[in-house]
Scaffold this motif. Sequence first.
Motif, short mmCIF file in Angstrom:
data_model
loop_
_atom_site.label_atom_id
_atom_site.label_comp_id
_atom_site.label_asym_id
_atom_site.label_seq_id
_atom_site.Cartn_x
_atom_site.Cartn_y
_atom_site.Cartn_z
N VAL A 142 34.86 -7.19 39.34
CA VAL A 142 34.80 -5.92 40.06
C VAL A 142 33.39 -5.59 40.56
N PRO A 145 27.52 -7.76 41.99
CA PRO A 145 27.03 -9.07 42.45
C PRO A 145 28.08 -9.88 43.21
N ALA A 146 29.32 -9.95 42.70
CA ALA A 146 30.29 -10.85 43.35
C ALA A 146 31.74 -10.43 43.14
N VAL A 149 33.94 -4.87 44.51
CA VAL A 149 33.03 -3.87 45.09
C VAL A 149 32.08 -4.55 46.06
N ALA A 150 31.56 -5.72 45.68
CA ALA A 150 30.70 -6.48 46.59
C ALA A 150 31.48 -6.88 47.83
N GLN A 152 34.00 -5.40 49.27
CA GLN A 152 34.13 -4.24 50.16
C GLN A 152 32.80 -3.92 50.84
N ALA A 153 31.71 -4.14 50.10
CA ALA A 153 30.38 -3.78 50.63
C ALA A 153 29.95 -4.69 51.79
N TRP A 154 30.56 -5.88 51.92
CA TRP A 154 30.25 -6.70 53.09
C TRP A 154 30.62 -5.99 54.38
N LEU A 164 31.96 -15.31 51.58
CA LEU A 164 31.76 -14.46 50.40
C LEU A 164 32.65 -13.22 50.49
N GLN A 168 35.11 -12.48 47.48
CA GLN A 168 34.81 -11.33 46.64
C GLN A 168 35.85 -10.22 46.79
#
Lengths: 288, 288
Positions: A142, A145-146, A149-150, A152-154, A164, A168
């Motif tokens: 979750v 880093p990977a 949440v990461a 979605q953050a892309w 990634l 992720q």
Amino acid sequence: MSVSGRIEKALEAAFTRVGTSDSPPRLAAGMRHAVFPGGARIRPRLTLAVAAACGEDEPALVDFAGAAIELMHCASLVHDDLPCFDDADLRRGRPSVHKCFDERTAVLAGDALIVLAFQILALGSTQPQRLGALVTILARAVGGPAGIVAGQAWECEDAPDVGLYHRQKTGALFAGASMIGAAACGAQHDAWRQLGETLGEAYQAADDIGDAESSVEALGKPVGRDLAFGRPSIVAQFGLAGALQRFDRLVEEAIASIPSCPGVNDLQTLIITESRRLLPKQHWQRAA
Amino acid sequence: MSVSGRIEKALEAAFTRVGTSDSPPRLAAGMRHAVFPGGARIRPRLTLAVAAACGEDEPALVDFAGAAIELMHCASLVHDDLPCFDDADLRRGRPSVHKCFDERTAVLAGDALIVLAFQILALGSTQPQRLGALVTILARAVGGPAGIVAGQAWECEDAPDVGLYHRQKTGALFAGASMIGAAACGAQHDAWRQLGETLGEAYQAADDIGDAESSVEALGKPVGRDLAFGRPSIVAQFGLAGALQRFDRLVEEAIASIPSCPGVNDLQTLIITESRRLLPKQHWQRAA
């Protein structure tokens, strides 16, 4: 009890055993709205399937591990639907949490579901020496880093790493669902990462296909949003036929990746059956 | 190493040991922005003080427990500052996370900090049999039923329960900070709840006093917001003099609540010294 029954019972138990007597009513209602009634519960089904294949010795712990994965999935949907992301009014055919309640309740309900997921791992832990692995697997699936949440953050980056992003946003929680099923049985869990990641890719492919060709009524959520948001989609990349081929290949790879375990044959059969149901109905015949 | 040094080192270690190599850059930067440079770190200071009083045997675990509490505090600030809540442009004298980055990054950074907090408890756990208590204490301090998320959620209710609002929004994480310090040493932790809750009330009283009379420059965040938002405030309730009296009484109560432990005298002295620093400077003399 059926697999579905076990999952729903564990999700109910997560709420009742942690308690809600002092909770602000809107928050408690928002959290439940995000979790019940659920969708296909595909991630916890994977957790229970892997645990069964490993020869589970603590079913109650397995059930809470599966429920923890599903709570994280529900939390991610609540936050992904927020006005600042997808601004989605519908989820599972009903108003999304921020539409049914308000944006603030949606932010907090997501937060509280993340916390609840970790809390029930400790609650269900009749085997203290397994808890460290369970918490670590869930956090990696979750976190920043990977994890998802990461992933979605892309979507906040100007130049996202598409590989990634997919691994992720979807693969990480599938990998976690698979690995936590093994860890809840005290089995070596790293060997189960590949199965989850590959099924996550297959799921994403099926989701892209569904997003490209399904209707709002069938999905219970807005469609065509990947293309509208300029998100990476394998249908946009390979076309529909290419996406379907890729889906088939991923399911084969997933089956081939199953580590040696007592229930390997049953798990192979289950993956074939369940993967078929990921595609829009018009493709079931072909997949069969 | 100083207490401050231990806390900053553990917070740095939380990021470096979990890793950020595959993380979307904005998310990683947003998470760090929320944590560094910090404020007074008062909650982890309480954790370390309680652990010292209990005769800590695993300092590394204590440090991660304190860092976990601080990460939760930072996560709550990021989400509280969002446009749908306080819409605060400033935090600790710098732009808040959603102002410095964007709203989406702020939502996700808060989520990821919550996950990281649980993750480092497992990472620091050289004593597997203590992990269950650590996870449970942290979850209760933060979660939906009665933690800081519930406290914040009372702001979404038309008729908030003012007592629960204060206990949950501030007291819950102070209680967690106190109890987790004991639990990280393998000590009985329930006895330490009262100390944390009472210090949380004292802190809230000091914060209300600061909010009512301080300047933006001194606080590093917008002032007068409690009154502007119609939030329950003890200054509005009892007036400034009444609020100051209440603060003094709470500190006395906190000191009286310290359970029997090897370092009781040092802890009493520390609480007197530290509590003074919670008030705006013009009141230090009086509190001394």
